[in-house]
Scaffold this active site. Structure first.
Site, short mmCIF file in Angstrom:
data_model
loop_
_atom_site.label_atom_id
_atom_site.label_comp_id
_atom_site.label_asym_id
_atom_site.label_seq_id
_atom_site.Cartn_x
_atom_site.Cartn_y
_atom_site.Cartn_z
CG HIS A 175 -2.08 -0.92 1.08
ND1 HIS A 175 -1.95 -2.28 1.20
CD2 HIS A 175 -3.37 -0.68 0.80
CE1 HIS A 175 -3.12 -2.84 1.00
NE2 HIS A 175 -4.00 -1.89 0.76
CD GLU A 191 -9.43 2.89 -2.96
OE1 GLU A 191 -10.06 1.89 -3.34
OE2 GLU A 191 -8.26 2.84 -2.53
#
Length: 173
Positions: A67, A87
């Site tokens: 991530h 996002e």
């Protein structure tokens, strides 16, 4: 997309479509493909999460290391995955002021130094004001608890991404 379509996908197509349900971890989708047929979207999701849960600690940490930092270098360089870009943008992280960006950079560095993986948060369920508060709060957590918390955030992100791919209401998946 219906489950008949999902179940009829060959390996390559499945990995191409579902390979970023878990950020930059197409290996998870590759493993999940072998669990076909899926009875429904919830079964598909359970298979993704069961794979993550079955990983040894090093594998779980590896999933987290895939991530990007929130509002970090990859955002600044434009190298986020399309999903992460949407996002982070939706959470307002693409329009931070210089002071906000510096604060997040510092907190992200502290977090990574403490836990050995980046801070993971389902940005779509947050906003630009909540992100630094949550990051600062989680910096105080014991490492074992934080690993579990971060993996739960990975699952929240995966849940939302699966709902997007399947054209499903996240509340009904």
């Amino acid at each position: 997309m219906d489950m008949e379509t999902v179940n009829s996908m060959d390996f390559g197509e499945f990995v191409e479509v579902f390979g970023n349900v878990v950020e930059r971890c197409p290996l998870v989708a590759a493993a999940v493909w072998s669990q076909r047929p899926f009875s429904d979207p919830a079964d598909l999701e359970r298979q993704f999460f069961a794979f993550i849960d079955a990983l040894p600690q090093s594998g779980k940490e590896g999933v987290l290391r895939c991530h990007p930092d929130l509002a970090g270098r990859e955002l600044q360089r434009g190298t986020l995955t399309a999903e992460s870009q949407r996002e982070q943008s939706g959470a307002g992280l693409t329009s931070l002021g210089a002071a906000e960006r510096l604060r997040l950079t510092e907190l992200n560095a502290q977090y990574r130094a403490r836990f050995g993986f980046p801070f993971v948060l389902a940005a779509r369920l947050s906003d630009r004001a909540a992100v630094p508060r949550e990051l600062a709060r989680r910096l105080l957590c014991p490492p074992e608890l934080e690993l579990r918390t971060a993996l739960e955030e990975v699952k929240k992100i995966g849940h939302l991404r699966l709902a997007d791919l399947l054209g499903a209401d996240p509340a009904k998946l």
